[in-house]
Design an enzyme around this catalytic site. Structure first.
Site, PDB file in Angstrom:
ATOM      1  N   CYS A   1       1.375  25.527  43.612  1.00  0.00           N
ATOM      2  CA  CYS A   1       0.222  26.267  43.098  1.00  0.00           C
ATOM      3  C   CYS A   1       0.149  27.634  43.776  1.00  0.00           C
ATOM      4  CB  CYS A   1      -1.064  25.476  43.343  1.00  0.00           C
ATOM      5  SG  CYS A   1      -1.522  25.361  45.084  1.00  0.00           S
TER       6      CYS A   1
ATOM      7  N   CYS B   1      -0.439  27.587  47.572  1.00  0.00           N
ATOM      8  CA  CYS B   1       0.730  27.280  48.391  1.00  0.00           C
ATOM      9  C   CYS B   1       1.735  28.430  48.412  1.00  0.00           C
ATOM     10  CB  CYS B   1       1.404  26.005  47.894  1.00  0.00           C
ATOM     11  SG  CYS B   1       0.452  24.529  48.253  1.00  0.00           S
TER      12      CYS B   1
ATOM     13  N   HIS C   1      -2.448  20.739  51.065  1.00  0.00           N
ATOM     14  CA  HIS C   1      -1.437  20.650  50.022  1.00  0.00           C
ATOM     15  C   HIS C   1      -0.127  20.131  50.622  1.00  0.00           C
ATOM     16  CE1 HIS C   1      -3.654  23.461  47.089  1.00  0.00           C
ATOM     17  NE2 HIS C   1      -4.457  23.248  48.122  1.00  0.00           N
TER      18      HIS C   1
ATOM     19  N   GLU D   1       2.933  21.136  50.426  1.00  0.00           N
ATOM     20  CA  GLU D   1       3.762  22.164  51.055  1.00  0.00           C
ATOM     21  C   GLU D   1       3.211  22.531  52.434  1.00  0.00           C
ATOM     22  OE1 GLU D   1       3.901  23.027  46.553  1.00  0.00           O
ATOM     23  OE2 GLU D   1       2.524  22.123  48.009  1.00  0.00           O
TER      24      GLU D   1
ATOM     25  N   ASN E   1       0.238  15.708  50.068  1.00  0.00           N
ATOM     26  CA  ASN E   1      -1.126  16.232  49.936  1.00  0.00           C
ATOM     27  C   ASN E   1      -2.146  15.230  50.469  1.00  0.00           C
ATOM     28  OD1 ASN E   1      -0.455  14.608  47.592  1.00  0.00           O
ATOM     29  ND2 ASN E   1      -2.324  15.364  46.597  1.00  0.00           N
ATOM     30  N   MET E   2      -3.275  15.767  50.929  1.00  0.00           N
ATOM     31  CA  MET E   2      -4.325  14.932  51.497  1.00  0.00           C
ATOM     32  C   MET E   2      -5.689  15.475  51.093  1.00  0.00           C
ATOM     33  SD  MET E   2      -4.961  13.799  55.453  1.00  0.00           S
ATOM     34  CE  MET E   2      -5.351  15.469  55.953  1.00  0.00           C
ATOM     35  N   GLU E   3      -6.558  14.573  50.653  1.00  0.00           N
ATOM     36  CA  GLU E   3      -7.927  14.921  50.269  1.00  0.00           C
ATOM     37  C   GLU E   3      -8.896  14.072  51.087  1.00  0.00           C
ATOM     38  OE1 GLU E   3      -6.222  15.379  45.709  1.00  0.00           O
ATOM     39  OE2 GLU E   3      -7.698  13.820  46.184  1.00  0.00           O
TER      40      GLU E   3
END
Length: 293
Positions: free
Chosen positions: A128, A131, A101, A103, A88-90
């Protein structure tokens, strides 16, 4: 080896660590070939599923989560037999809708690696709803398995009464071969050529907004992202986010982006330009170069 792998490596069994070390050099692209998988299995005695679960800490080490501090790793099994990391990356200071996300990251890594489908995805936390919907767009959605530390189930068991492309009369699917050769560009710039090639393989059956981003880093390497549309619209993955996620998996620091280009269809119903500029602005002072063709 990228330093992010040092700590999770120390948590692995000695045989797995020893077998992995030669594979995790500076040229590691967050994927394993069937031969590498066979080597790891022979060294550890683990079966496929157990090995992927053991490797999840390495995938999660690729996570960039400055907001949630929630580090998720995923491993997608391509139909070719290759395994692909995702994390995941924000984007610090930006809306959460910019997030990628784990996935999505793993599936994008597989798609950009030439896969036309995935058979199984392993993740360290239950997917989630976002995804689940994203994966329901895949060419292999009906047969896809989701592997968790304590469960192995079909994707469809996570999505009773699911909504997908067929509900909008679309027979195409994400990761199915795309060839939008109507997109043309006269340029000998390698970055624009990379963006054009990626845009021709993007997936946008609902808006026809075929698009791709190409990023060039200080070391000269180029990473691309294609637009990946979704029947539910909101889970669609923009090309800038995919390009950033792919670059991070490849070991790049997003602060070292030197050029960023966006190429998209002039005939699409939507544009990625504003979204891409906003994401890029969060990463530094590089200006987005743009062409609609």
């Amino acid at each position: 080896m990228h330093p992010r792998f040092a700590k999770p490596l120390d948590t692995l069994s000695a045989p797995l660590k020893a077998a992995l070390l030669p594979m995790l050099g500076d040229d590691f692209q967050a994927r394993f070939t069937p031969d590498q998988v066979a080597t790891l299995k022979a060294a550890t005695g683990l079966d496929d599923r157990a090995l992927r679960l053991a490797l999840l800490p390495l995938a999660a080490a690729c996570s960039v989560a400055p907001i949630s501090k929630f580090f998720v790793g995923a491993i997608a099994c391509g139909l070719s037999g290759n395994w692909y990391f995702g994390a995941n990356m924000e984007f610090a200071g930006q809306g959460l809708f910019h997030s990628v996300h784990a996935e999505q990251s793993a599936i994008s890594n597989a798609w950009l690696g030439g896969e036309t489908g995935i058979s199984e995805i392993t993740v360290n936390y239950t997917p989630c709803g976002h995804c689940r919907q994203f994966m329901n767009e895949l060419s292999t959605a009906k047969i896809l398995k989701v592997s968790l530390p304590d469960d192995l189930s079909a994707l469809q068991s996570f999505l009773p009464h699911s909504f997908g492309p067929a509900d909008l009369d679309i027979t195409d699917a994400l990761m199915s071969p795309q060839a939008h050769d109507e997109l043309t560009l006269v340029s000998d710039d390698p970055l624009w050529q990379a963006a054009l090639a990626a845009a021709r393989q993007s997936y946008a059956p609902y808006s026809q907004g075929y698009a791709a981003v190409a990023l060039q880093f200080a070391d000269g390497r180029i990473f691309c992202g294609r637009y990946a549309e979704n029947a539910a619209f909101n889970p669609s993955l923009p090309p800038m986010q995919m390009a950033c996620a792919h670059a991070v998996l490849g070991g790049e620091d997003l602060a070292t982006i030197r050029r960023a280009v966006l190429l998209e269809s002039k005939d699409g119903q939507i544009s990625q330009q504003d979204s891409a500029r906003a994401t890029l602005k969060a990463l530094g002072s590089v200006e987005l170069e743009y062409q609609a063709v």
